[in-house]
Every structure is written in C-alpha cells, then in structure tokens.
Design a protein around this motif. Structure first.
Motif, PDB file in Angstrom:
ATOM      1  N   TRP A 179      82.090 -32.359  41.223  1.00  0.00           N
ATOM      2  CA  TRP A 179      82.798 -33.630  41.304  1.00  0.00           C
ATOM      3  C   TRP A 179      83.357 -33.964  39.926  1.00  0.00           C
ATOM      4  O   TRP A 179      82.948 -33.400  38.913  1.00  0.00           O
TER       5      TRP A 179
ATOM      6  N   ARG B  25      85.716 -44.202  37.420  1.00  0.00           N
ATOM      7  CA  ARG B  25      85.912 -43.980  38.842  1.00  0.00           C
ATOM      8  C   ARG B  25      85.685 -42.512  39.158  1.00  0.00           C
ATOM      9  O   ARG B  25      85.817 -41.648  38.287  1.00  0.00           O
TER      10      ARG B  25
ATOM     11  N   GLU C 169      77.696 -36.598  48.820  1.00  0.00           N
ATOM     12  CA  GLU C 169      78.371 -37.748  49.420  1.00  0.00           C
ATOM     13  C   GLU C 169      79.086 -38.493  48.300  1.00  0.00           C
ATOM     14  O   GLU C 169      78.475 -38.854  47.295  1.00  0.00           O
ATOM     15  N   SER C 170      80.388 -38.686  48.458  1.00  0.00           N
ATOM     16  CA  SER C 170      81.209 -39.240  47.391  1.00  0.00           C
ATOM     17  C   SER C 170      81.895 -40.521  47.831  1.00  0.00           C
ATOM     18  O   SER C 170      82.385 -40.632  48.963  1.00  0.00           O
ATOM     19  N   HIS C 171      81.931 -41.500  46.934  1.00  0.00           N
ATOM     20  CA  HIS C 171      82.612 -42.767  47.134  1.00  0.00           C
ATOM     21  C   HIS C 171      83.458 -43.038  45.892  1.00  0.00           C
ATOM     22  O   HIS C 171      83.443 -42.264  44.949  1.00  0.00           O
ATOM     23  N   ALA C 172      84.198 -44.125  45.880  1.00  0.00           N
ATOM     24  CA  ALA C 172      85.111 -44.400  44.771  1.00  0.00           C
ATOM     25  C   ALA C 172      84.391 -44.553  43.438  1.00  0.00           C
ATOM     26  O   ALA C 172      84.931 -44.199  42.380  1.00  0.00           O
ATOM     27  N   HIS C 173      83.164 -45.083  43.494  1.00  0.00           N
ATOM     28  CA  HIS C 173      82.454 -45.359  42.248  1.00  0.00           C
ATOM     29  C   HIS C 173      81.009 -44.855  42.269  1.00  0.00           C
ATOM     30  O   HIS C 173      80.170 -45.343  41.505  1.00  0.00           O
ATOM     31  N   ARG C 174      80.739 -43.842  43.100  1.00  0.00           N
ATOM     32  CA  ARG C 174      79.379 -43.340  43.186  1.00  0.00           C
ATOM     33  C   ARG C 174      79.395 -41.967  43.861  1.00  0.00           C
ATOM     34  O   ARG C 174      80.094 -41.758  44.854  1.00  0.00           O
TER      35      ARG C 174
END
Length: 280
Positions: free
Chosen positions: A109, A95, A8-13
């Motif tokens: 990633w 980021r 699961e990927s987000h802008a800062h994690r």
C-alpha cells in the motif's frame, strides 16, 4: 513457510490481517490533518503489540512513523505539543493513495503526506510505499520512502529525525538495543539496530529489527537510540543536507518483527539478503 495475509484499505486507514483472523496484524493510520503512523503492529504468536501510541514521556510519538526536524527552521516532530517550539512547528495532511495485493503471501500500500509550514503553505510531500509478508513467525515490512521538495529546502543537522520506532518501553522491566556493529548507541553508524523488550500484554519478549539499505544516503547511517529505546536511522545526525525545489530523495528500509527467537544471527543473515535487493 509463508502465511496468507489480506488487506482492507480505506481513504485514511489500512488494516492488514492474517488470512483468517478478525483482529489486524497491523494498522496504518493516515489522518486527514495529521501525521501517518503504524500502530498497532502485532508480534506474531499473539504476544502483543510492538508499538505504542502517544506515551506519556513523548506524547507526539506514534508507533512507527516519520518525523523531521529543522527543515528551513520548521519542525515536523513534536506536533506543536512542546510549548517552547510550538510556534515553529509545521503540520501534516495524509491519505492512503494506493493498495494492492501482489500475491497471497504479501500485501502492499502507499500513503502520501503533505508537509505544511506554520502558515499552512506546502513545503514538501512524500510517498511511503509499504509491503508486508508473514513468514516463519516473523512479520517482515519493507518501506520505500520518497521525499520531494516543493521549495528549496535545507534539512539542518539534528540529533534525531527520519523513520522512528516507539515500542512500549516500561522502566521497571527495561529492554535492550544493539546494532550490527555490537554497539548500544546512540549515534553509532550501523547496518541495522535490534530492540527487544517484554510486551505489556503478555510479559513475553517482542523484538524489532530495522535495516538501513546500502544504497541509502549516509549508509551506514548514524542511529538515534533514546532513553526509552526509541530508534531512528537519522542521516541528519551526520550533518545538514538539501533538496532543491522539485528534487526528490528516496530511502529504503526493512523491518522484522518477532519474538525471543528472533536472534542477532538471524537478523544479520536477513540483512545480508536484504542488502542484495536492488533499488528499482
């Protein structure tokens, strides 16, 4: 036997999970105004995390991360938390820039970081290209780290710097570190270093081995092993080096995470397989 993983990927994690788990195996934090770091990294089998964030003895250390010293006199290690050097420290902006699932057994990633001097001007930037597989009760990570200069840079000779691992060391229970040549360091040249210690959550032994790829600069690299068993493959120990503006240098590393059954013999065999992998 491989186990399924998902990302699961987000802008800062970035969070990586075993297929049906609700708690992540690994979290990669990429703060907008900070250094990126991996914490926690869970040992397979549910025995606990092999990383520690901001221990009291080194509050600027965060699990598994990259830190540099004396880059044109600027520090990217202690995050302005050491009063004697705070005025010389640079800062970061990081980021998540890409994520992908290559197969049911592996995820990958990319995290990028800008390195800013004390005046806020960019000195260099990097890309950390990570992948993860979970096989035979061993979590296996790969890192391709590419560092690019935005001005002419000299990386000074220093006792430590580069990829660094902070495990949850406790002086009352201790731990061990040994390298591929049978030395306990510090500053010995080696193909790999393995660290083992009881994990606070369970008291069971967690083990992490870090590989230096044969195509890396200064291979076999000198390793930093500190008093709390923090480890770092540190080419800066061997001497200063430079990058001209626009030049890049790439480092490849492998990391194994397991328990007490991750033996030196297993590590050496896996390093042999890793060493055959060609840099793209």
């Amino acid at each position: 036997m491989s186990e399924g993983v998902r990302l699961e990927s987000h802008a800062h994690r970035v969070e990586v999970f075993a297929s049906h788990a609700t708690e992540p195996l690994l979290v990669h934090n990429a703060p907008v105004s900070g250094r990126p770091f991996l914490h926690p990294i869970q040992a397979p089998g549910g025995i606990g995390s092999v990383t520690e964030d901001a221990p009291s003895h080194h509050p600027w250390q965060h699990g598994l991360y990259i830190g540099l010293n004396d880059v044109n006199g600027v520090g990217f290690w202690s995050e302005s938390l050491s009063p004697d050097t705070a005025h010389l420290d640079g800062s970061f902006a990081s980021r998540v820039t890409a994520s992908a699932t290559a197969s049911p057994d592996a995820v990958s990633w990319i995290v990028t970081t800008d390195y800013l001097d004390p005046q806020g001007e960019q000195m260099m930037h990097d890309a950390q290209n990570w992948s993860l597989t979970l096989t035979d009760s061993v979590l296996e990570l790969r890192l391709r780290w590419t560092l690019t200069a935005d001005r002419d840079l000299v990386f000074g000779q220093y006792d430590y710097g580069g990829l660094f691992l902070r495990m949850p060391y406790r002086s009352d229970v201790g731990g061990t570190a040994i390298d591929s040549e049978g030395s306990h360091g510090p500053a010995s040249r080696a193909r790999w270093v393995a660290v083992r210690m009881p994990l606070p959550e369970s008291g069971q032994t967690g083990a992490v081995a870090m590989f230096d790829h044969p195509e890396n600069f200064e291979h076999p690299v000198p390793w930093r092993i500190d008093n709390q068993l923090g480890i770092s493959p540190s080419p800066c120990i061997a001497g200063s080096w430079a990058l001209a503006r626009g030049e890049s240098r790439t480092f490849d590393y492998g990391i194994l995470v397991g328990g007490s059954d991750l033996t030196d013999e297993m590590i050496d065999a896996r390093w042999g397989d890793y060493a055959k992998e060609q840099r793209a």
